[in-house]
Design a protein around this motif. Structure first.
Motif, PDB file in Angstrom:
ATOM      1  N   GLY A  75       0.829  -1.207   0.000  1.00  0.00           N
ATOM      2  CA  GLY A  75       0.000   0.000   0.000  1.00  0.00           C
ATOM      3  C   GLY A  75       0.859   1.251   0.000  1.00  0.00           C
ATOM      4  N   LEU A  76       1.956   1.208   0.730  1.00  0.00           N
ATOM      5  CA  LEU A  76       2.858   2.366   0.781  1.00  0.00           C
ATOM      6  C   LEU A  76       3.569   2.569  -0.552  1.00  0.00           C
ATOM      7  CD1 LEU A  76       4.291   1.747   4.324  1.00  0.00           C
ATOM      8  CD2 LEU A  76       2.980   3.749   3.605  1.00  0.00           C
ATOM      9  N   VAL A  77       3.999   1.467  -1.153  1.00  0.00           N
ATOM     10  CA  VAL A  77       4.673   1.566  -2.452  1.00  0.00           C
ATOM     11  C   VAL A  77       3.695   2.148  -3.480  1.00  0.00           C
ATOM     12  CG1 VAL A  77       5.659   0.226  -4.345  1.00  0.00           C
ATOM     13  CG2 VAL A  77       6.285  -0.304  -1.974  1.00  0.00           C
ATOM     14  N   ARG A  78       2.448   1.670  -3.412  1.00  0.00           N
ATOM     15  CA  ARG A  78       1.419   2.190  -4.328  1.00  0.00           C
ATOM     16  C   ARG A  78       1.260   3.703  -4.165  1.00  0.00           C
ATOM     17  NH1 ARG A  78      -3.468   1.781  -7.035  1.00  0.00           N
ATOM     18  NH2 ARG A  78      -5.329   2.617  -6.018  1.00  0.00           N
ATOM     19  N   LYS A  79       1.146   4.142  -2.912  1.00  0.00           N
ATOM     20  CA  LYS A  79       0.969   5.578  -2.682  1.00  0.00           C
ATOM     21  C   LYS A  79       2.197   6.364  -3.135  1.00  0.00           C
ATOM     22  CE  LYS A  79      -0.697   5.163   1.697  1.00  0.00           C
ATOM     23  NZ  LYS A  79      -1.152   5.730   2.986  1.00  0.00           N
ATOM     24  N   HIS A  80       3.374   5.844  -2.793  1.00  0.00           N
ATOM     25  CA  HIS A  80       4.615   6.523  -3.172  1.00  0.00           C
ATOM     26  C   HIS A  80       4.683   6.734  -4.685  1.00  0.00           C
ATOM     27  CE1 HIS A  80       8.974   7.431  -2.465  1.00  0.00           C
ATOM     28  NE2 HIS A  80       9.020   7.134  -3.755  1.00  0.00           N
ATOM     29  N   ARG A  81       4.420   5.675  -5.430  1.00  0.00           N
ATOM     30  CA  ARG A  81       4.586   5.763  -6.881  1.00  0.00           C
ATOM     31  C   ARG A  81       3.486   6.584  -7.540  1.00  0.00           C
ATOM     32  NH1 ARG A  81       7.162  -0.372  -7.646  1.00  0.00           N
ATOM     33  NH2 ARG A  81       9.050   0.201  -6.477  1.00  0.00           N
ATOM     34  N   LEU A  82       2.277   6.563  -6.964  1.00  0.00           N
ATOM     35  CA  LEU A  82       1.215   7.417  -7.509  1.00  0.00           C
ATOM     36  C   LEU A  82       1.532   8.888  -7.252  1.00  0.00           C
ATOM     37  CD1 LEU A  82      -2.015   5.389  -6.667  1.00  0.00           C
ATOM     38  CD2 LEU A  82      -1.170   5.981  -8.948  1.00  0.00           C
ATOM     39  N   TRP A  83       2.004   9.202  -6.055  1.00  0.00           N
ATOM     40  CA  TRP A  83       2.349  10.608  -5.772  1.00  0.00           C
ATOM     41  C   TRP A  83       3.501  11.071  -6.663  1.00  0.00           C
ATOM     42  CZ3 TRP A  83      -0.731  13.964  -3.861  1.00  0.00           C
ATOM     43  CH2 TRP A  83      -1.640  13.648  -2.842  1.00  0.00           C
ATOM     44  N   GLU A  84       4.484  10.205  -6.896  1.00  0.00           N
ATOM     45  CA  GLU A  84       5.585  10.604  -7.786  1.00  0.00           C
ATOM     46  C   GLU A  84       5.058  10.895  -9.177  1.00  0.00           C
ATOM     47  OE1 GLU A  84       8.894   7.896  -7.931  1.00  0.00           O
ATOM     48  OE2 GLU A  84       9.792   8.797  -6.132  1.00  0.00           O
ATOM     49  N   THR A  85       4.129  10.071  -9.623  1.00  0.00           N
ATOM     50  CA  THR A  85       3.536  10.289 -10.943  1.00  0.00           C
ATOM     51  C   THR A  85       2.795  11.622 -10.981  1.00  0.00           C
ATOM     52  OG1 THR A  85       3.261   7.899 -11.142  1.00  0.00           O
ATOM     53  CG2 THR A  85       2.019   9.270 -12.683  1.00  0.00           C
ATOM     54  N   PHE A  86       2.043  11.901  -9.933  1.00  0.00           N
ATOM     55  CA  PHE A  86       1.334  13.182  -9.845  1.00  0.00           C
ATOM     56  C   PHE A  86       2.306  14.363  -9.919  1.00  0.00           C
ATOM     57  CE2 PHE A  86       0.042  16.606  -6.860  1.00  0.00           C
ATOM     58  CZ  PHE A  86      -0.991  17.155  -7.614  1.00  0.00           C
ATOM     59  N   LEU A  87       3.382  14.256  -9.137  1.00  0.00           N
ATOM     60  CA  LEU A  87       4.330  15.376  -9.055  1.00  0.00           C
ATOM     61  C   LEU A  87       4.991  15.643 -10.410  1.00  0.00           C
ATOM     62  CD1 LEU A  87       5.976  14.508  -5.616  1.00  0.00           C
ATOM     63  CD2 LEU A  87       4.396  16.391  -6.099  1.00  0.00           C
ATOM     64  N   VAL A  88       5.296  14.572 -11.150  1.00  0.00           N
ATOM     65  CA  VAL A  88       5.971  14.747 -12.437  1.00  0.00           C
ATOM     66  C   VAL A  88       4.973  15.107 -13.540  1.00  0.00           C
ATOM     67  CG1 VAL A  88       7.245  13.554 -14.254  1.00  0.00           C
ATOM     68  CG2 VAL A  88       7.930  13.285 -11.862  1.00  0.00           C
ATOM     69  N   GLU A 103      13.578  14.914  -8.585  1.00  0.00           N
ATOM     70  CA  GLU A 103      13.242  15.786  -7.452  1.00  0.00           C
ATOM     71  C   GLU A 103      12.154  15.194  -6.549  1.00  0.00           C
ATOM     72  OE1 GLU A 103      13.472  20.287  -9.208  1.00  0.00           O
ATOM     73  OE2 GLU A 103      11.802  19.068  -9.891  1.00  0.00           O
ATOM     74  N   VAL A 104      11.507  14.131  -7.025  1.00  0.00           N
ATOM     75  CA  VAL A 104      10.237  13.779  -6.399  1.00  0.00           C
ATOM     76  C   VAL A 104      10.317  12.743  -5.282  1.00  0.00           C
ATOM     77  CG1 VAL A 104       8.880  14.397  -8.407  1.00  0.00           C
ATOM     78  CG2 VAL A 104       9.770  12.074  -8.204  1.00  0.00           C
TER      79      VAL A 104
END
Lengths: 218, 218
Positions: free
Chosen positions: B73-86, B95-96
DNA sequence: AACAATTTTTAGACTAATCTAAAAATTGTT
DNA sequence: AACAATTTTTAGATTAGTCTAAAAATTGTT
């Protein structure tokens, strides 16, 4: 960099100070943070040591310019995240407060500024509250309460005083949402309830309690 | 609900367990979290008490199904937020990471699912790593290292092993970015460096160090 | 101006997460 | 199989934030 807890104290003190111009008591802070006065005493001594506020024993606290700056930064982040959640992720305005309470503590100036840009530099959050700019300035917008409007006057729904989910849900159901135009048809002297017309169409009755919690832009 | 710290331990253990199939040692965890083995012992005892992992003294730890679920669940959130930021806020992919480390701890299932939808259910984050779905499943994509490719083979740059900003910046400068097609022209037996052609156009040299850190989709 | 009621602070204790230093267990080498 | 080197755990202390209960200061009322 300040801790999650320190930030919450600064924001709570800022909000309390906004209303009443005097020093804020430890008890008032304890109430608003659901903690005890003894804990507040400890924390305000710590924040005083960091020059974020001025604390006088038995007198209460006043934020310094530095403390105010931190608090306004938090309010800016909170309101931008709320705007993001409603405008982009399609949350409803009564669901976003708790989430924004978490998101406002994410530490990055760059993130909040890029979010601001992504949202198109909004001036108000979904509750109608003004969003502070980078420089900490807020466009004050001279809103009045619905209860203060005279008969036959027109205004736009632009904010709420009470942010409780139950109130916000009521507003949604009645279509009393941001941006709707309102004409005051009749004010009932007995119970202070009002008849109003929404968007020059539907006519509804609102209680004094509701009229006292709706902010209008003339 | 788990604390920020508990979540970080679970994610670190998950990442260590991914590579080597054995139990993870307290020292390995301490290294990856920049803490001490003694602190790790305390925490894994606590997490063991919550049935998130199985801990045997002097043997190390293995995540339980429950612990794995939290970590994914944490990996999912991490990678979705990185996608959002980029994708949305126009950060660059180097940078993300730090920001996503903060954002992954925001507690709300609904938020992460709405974010997923807003981003169009992406399968990969900006570094080419696969994003776990709601059900915890990940589309494995059988990536190989550039160094493993034979001469004359073609593949698409799809991820990196080393996520350090200095490496990512180097890649950006060389235009070795996600999605670029690569043909292996020549492998130098002496220093394991390679000549490669990008997008059937530019020809460049990459060191063994670089070839060992680029993930390719055949 | 005295004293009761209220507010605020102090004192001492608790929890989560961390550390250092010492003790204990494991491993590898001869 | 013994022992030195390494790894891991235990013991005891520390910090941030919190609490309760008691002490101290302030306020309001007569």
């Amino acid at each position: 960099m300040y801790s999650f807890t320190e930030e919450n104290y600064l924001k709570a003190i800022y909000k309390l100070q906004e209303r009443q111009e005097e020093a804020v008591s430890t008890n008032a802070i304890a109430d608003s943070l659901n903690t005890r006065a003894a804990s507040v005493t400890d924390m305000v001594q710590k924040l005083s040591g960091k020059s974020l506020l001025i604390y006088e024993k038995y007198k209460g606290v006043v934020l310094t310019e530095a403390g105010r700056k931190v608090a306004i930064g938090l309010v800016r982040k909170h309101r931008l995240w709320e705007t993001f959640l409603v405008d982009k992720l399609r949350f409803t305005w009564d669901e976003v407060h708790e989430l924004a309470e978490q998101l406002e503590h994410i530490k990055s100036e760059e993130l909040v500024d890029k979010l601001d840009e992504f949202l198109g530099f909004p001036k108000h959050d979904p509750h109608g509250d003004p969003i502070p700019q980078q420089d900490g300035k807020m466009l004050s917008q001279a809103l009045i309460l619905l209860e203060q409007m005279p008969e036959k006057a027109f205004a736009i729904i632009s904010g709420v005083v009470n942010h409780s989910p139950v109130f916000l849900q009521y507003l949604q159901k009645q279509n009393l949402v941001l941006g709707i135009s309102v004409e005051v048809l009749e004010k009932n002297a007995f119970d202070k309830s009002m008849s109003i017309r929404l968007n020059a169409e539907k006519e509804i009755q609102v209680s004094a309690e509701v009229a006292r919690n709706l902010l209008m832009k003339v």
